[in-house]
Design a protein around this motif. Sequence first.
Motif, PDB file in Angstrom:
ATOM      1  N   ASP A 163       0.949  -1.572   0.320  1.00 41.57           N
ATOM      2  CA  ASP A 163      -0.135  -0.229   0.223  1.00 41.57           C
ATOM      3  C   ASP A 163       0.526   0.940   0.044  1.00 41.57           C
ATOM      4  O   ASP A 163       0.686   2.422  -0.513  1.00 41.57           O
ATOM      5  CB  ASP A 163      -0.816  -0.531   1.325  1.00 41.57           C
ATOM      6  N   ARG A 164       1.967   1.369   0.762  1.00 41.39           N
ATOM      7  CA  ARG A 164       2.796   2.434   0.954  1.00 41.39           C
ATOM      8  C   ARG A 164       4.357   2.644   0.017  1.00 41.39           C
ATOM      9  O   ARG A 164       4.952   3.215  -0.233  1.00 41.39           O
ATOM     10  CB  ARG A 164       3.094   2.589   1.971  1.00 41.39           C
ATOM     11  N   HIS A 190      -5.924  -1.484   7.977  1.00 41.82           N
ATOM     12  CA  HIS A 190      -4.625   0.110   7.986  1.00 41.82           C
ATOM     13  C   HIS A 190      -3.774   0.100   7.502  1.00 41.82           C
ATOM     14  O   HIS A 190      -3.044  -1.152   7.768  1.00 41.82           O
ATOM     15  CB  HIS A 190      -6.087   0.599   9.260  1.00 41.82           C
ATOM     16  N   ARG A 191      -3.290   0.999   7.136  1.00 44.38           N
ATOM     17  CA  ARG A 191      -1.902   1.792   6.740  1.00 44.38           C
ATOM     18  C   ARG A 191      -1.168   0.937   8.192  1.00 44.38           C
ATOM     19  O   ARG A 191      -2.001   1.193   9.059  1.00 44.38           O
ATOM     20  CB  ARG A 191      -1.623   2.251   6.013  1.00 44.38           C
ATOM     21  N   MET A 209      -6.040  -4.367   2.435  1.00 41.53           N
ATOM     22  CA  MET A 209      -5.882  -2.921   1.926  1.00 41.53           C
ATOM     23  C   MET A 209      -5.737  -3.609  -0.088  1.00 41.53           C
ATOM     24  O   MET A 209      -5.362  -4.282  -0.138  1.00 41.53           O
ATOM     25  CB  MET A 209      -4.826  -1.986   2.547  1.00 41.53           C
ATOM     26  N   PHE A 212      -5.524  -0.341  -1.710  1.00 38.60           N
ATOM     27  CA  PHE A 212      -5.144   0.031  -3.070  1.00 38.60           C
ATOM     28  C   PHE A 212      -4.264  -0.386  -3.642  1.00 38.60           C
ATOM     29  O   PHE A 212      -3.456   0.175  -4.646  1.00 38.60           O
ATOM     30  CB  PHE A 212      -4.962   1.555  -2.524  1.00 38.60           C
ATOM     31  N   ARG A 256      -4.003   0.079  -7.922  1.00 44.22           N
ATOM     32  CA  ARG A 256      -3.219   1.425  -8.266  1.00 44.22           C
ATOM     33  C   ARG A 256      -3.633   0.960  -9.725  1.00 44.22           C
ATOM     34  O   ARG A 256      -2.336   1.912 -10.068  1.00 44.22           O
ATOM     35  CB  ARG A 256      -1.629   1.250  -8.123  1.00 44.22           C
ATOM     36  N   ILE A 314      -7.340   7.534  -6.179  1.00 43.57           N
ATOM     37  CA  ILE A 314      -6.687   6.668  -4.700  1.00 43.57           C
ATOM     38  C   ILE A 314      -6.682   7.289  -3.765  1.00 43.57           C
ATOM     39  O   ILE A 314      -7.655   6.363  -2.390  1.00 43.57           O
ATOM     40  CB  ILE A 314      -5.804   5.691  -4.703  1.00 43.57           C
ATOM     41  N   ALA A 315      -7.133   8.205  -3.718  1.00 39.68           N
ATOM     42  CA  ALA A 315      -6.376   9.147  -2.955  1.00 39.68           C
ATOM     43  C   ALA A 315      -8.015   9.704  -2.159  1.00 39.68           C
ATOM     44  O   ALA A 315      -8.238  10.012  -0.962  1.00 39.68           O
ATOM     45  CB  ALA A 315      -5.468  10.959  -2.873  1.00 39.68           C
ATOM     46  N   ARG A 375      -9.573   6.963  -0.472  1.00 39.09           N
ATOM     47  CA  ARG A 375      -8.245   6.317   0.892  1.00 39.09           C
ATOM     48  C   ARG A 375      -9.174   6.799   1.967  1.00 39.09           C
ATOM     49  O   ARG A 375      -9.340   6.457   3.195  1.00 39.09           O
ATOM     50  CB  ARG A 375      -7.033   6.891   0.750  1.00 39.09           C
ATOM     51  N   GLN A 376     -10.145   8.413   1.168  1.00 40.24           N
ATOM     52  CA  GLN A 376     -10.955   8.796   3.409  1.00 40.24           C
ATOM     53  C   GLN A 376     -12.244   7.858   3.375  1.00 40.24           C
ATOM     54  O   GLN A 376     -12.868   8.687   3.994  1.00 40.24           O
ATOM     55  CB  GLN A 376     -11.660  10.095   2.421  1.00 40.24           C
ATOM     56  N   VAL A 391     -14.631   1.182   0.683  1.00 40.76           N
ATOM     57  CA  VAL A 391     -14.493   1.460  -1.299  1.00 40.76           C
ATOM     58  C   VAL A 391     -15.173   0.945  -1.812  1.00 40.76           C
ATOM     59  O   VAL A 391     -15.414   2.249  -2.870  1.00 40.76           O
ATOM     60  CB  VAL A 391     -12.980   1.513  -0.935  1.00 40.76           C
TER      61      VAL A 391
END
Lengths: 301, 301
Positions: free
Chosen positions: A31-32, A139-140, B131, B133, B137, B145-146, B149-150, B154
């Motif tokens: 994710d990161r 979550h992250r 997760m 994301f 991607r 994606i941003a 994330r909120q 999803v």
Amino acid sequence: MYSVPDLRILFPTSFSDACFQTGRAIAQLADRCHISLTIVHVTRPGGSTAAAYRELESFLGEADHYDHCRRILIESDCAPAAIADIASQSRFDLVMTPASDRLGLHSLLAPSFRGRLLGRFKTPMWTSGATVPAGRFRHRIRHVACLVDLDYDPSSHLTLASAFAARFDARLHLLHVVPSISEGLLLSALEGDRPLHPEVARAQILRLAPSRPGVDLDVAIGERAGDLRRMLARCEADLMFVHQRQAARGVVFSRFARDLDRLPCPVVCLSDRDAELDRWTFEWQQRTDTVGVENELVLAS
Amino acid sequence: MIVRDHLPWFRVWPQLSRQLVLLFVLDTTVAVLYVVGGATFLAVPSLPLGMVGSALSIFLAFRTSSAYDRWWEARALWGRLVNLSRTLARQALTLIPADHRNDQTRALQRRLVLLQICYVHALRCHLRQQMPFAELRQWLDAETIAQLRQQANVPAALLLMMAELLRDAHERHGLDPIMWAAIDRTLTDITDVQGGCERIKNTPMPKQYDYFPRLLVSFFCALLPFGLVEGLGLLTPIASSSLSLIFITLDRIGREIEQPFENTVQDTPMTSLSRTIEINLRQTLGERAPRELYPVSGFLY
């Protein structure tokens, strides 16, 4: 479109349930970071390579969506040696080795697969027991803990843990357990020069701690196994770094400490040897976008 | 999902071993005390025990049936999602008026189909507490994606994006209101499928169904040697452990299939189903599809 990988992960798999569940942790790391994932499966020579090939292709299907995913099938009688050979050919930041359910007698008499890998690798090893709640990976990574042992110089490990926490925008929690007072403590105090008072330990760790914001220190008095669980719960750690000496135990059978499998978060075990990995890939890798997808399947022997 | 004919013993044993070993020790103790030690007071009449066993079997069968209903509903919901995804792709490509001179319309059609692919992968991750994301991607830009994330949910956010895209198609590209309503109905059906999955995920079996069978099985298995020892003597441990194995296995089956979205071998094979949807939809777009996923060691994930 993908970026040049900034976290290289090696994932040896036996296709066990635990290996499948490790997919969640890889998704959390991916994710990161732009990860490069190498999935390795070792099969005995003489078996059906085509069937093993197909299974390897189907294992962790979601990994095909990651930026870089390579699958390697190896024919070998000795899985740890074959995996160590792969690890020596390329640079890896993490080796994923989840705890598997083992038959009772076998786990007593033979060293675990992780234990054998630990003896051969210099790469940090990620591991997780069955007690880690699934929600930990939803979550992250927000809190990274690092178990500090003052019997040796922890500065290189603190640096790695700190850099990891910074990359994941996580808070770093330094944890230390001072043994409670007992007759046996006098003997151990003679052998080493670790502090026996929490305030002294605190001061010593603060001198070594990385100077950046978002670092907490927690020193407890008691038994490591029990207190560590409480400290990890207190700081809501999503991941913990430990030293190899804290992870392996036993002289004859170098086994992975069972206490680590009962912790509420995954653990990254940092090598005791001459640190081959002194920096993570994301610390020196320039992030550049490239077009394309790199997924390949390799048969090695 | 288990697709193999038999389960390897090493996968079953770790889950049953502790309880079975304890019961075997108890059975042996009772048999030795009765036969060798002359403790004849240990024997209890076997007739009431047989009646309790029959009642317990009915209770366990009922519970296993309830758990299977949940498992099957989960599978049926995902089967429906496969059909709805194909329907949505067909509707997107045929109902939105395509202007061959206008690339924007085709881009909109393609985006709608790609968002549906993202949706199924996101739903799988959402249900497995993973997760999404890193996987998304490759289809979505950093800004989208941003935004995602909120969101706590999803997949629901992706459905909203699709609905907004349809509104855009109506306002800018002349999508007929009747066609718009037809596609929107498909989106509503997809929302219903997600709601069904979330209901199964978030509503566990009543705890009474979990607690009492476990308690009663343990109690019954502990009583068994006392009822059998008079007739079987030193053979009691074998007969008692075999009967215990049957009841414990029945209990475990029900408990394991009652949660079909937990990333275990009993799961609905969401990775495979979402890959099937991706293959179908990408082929509909005329793009290169990823490979199909096959069972790994007899388990389809």
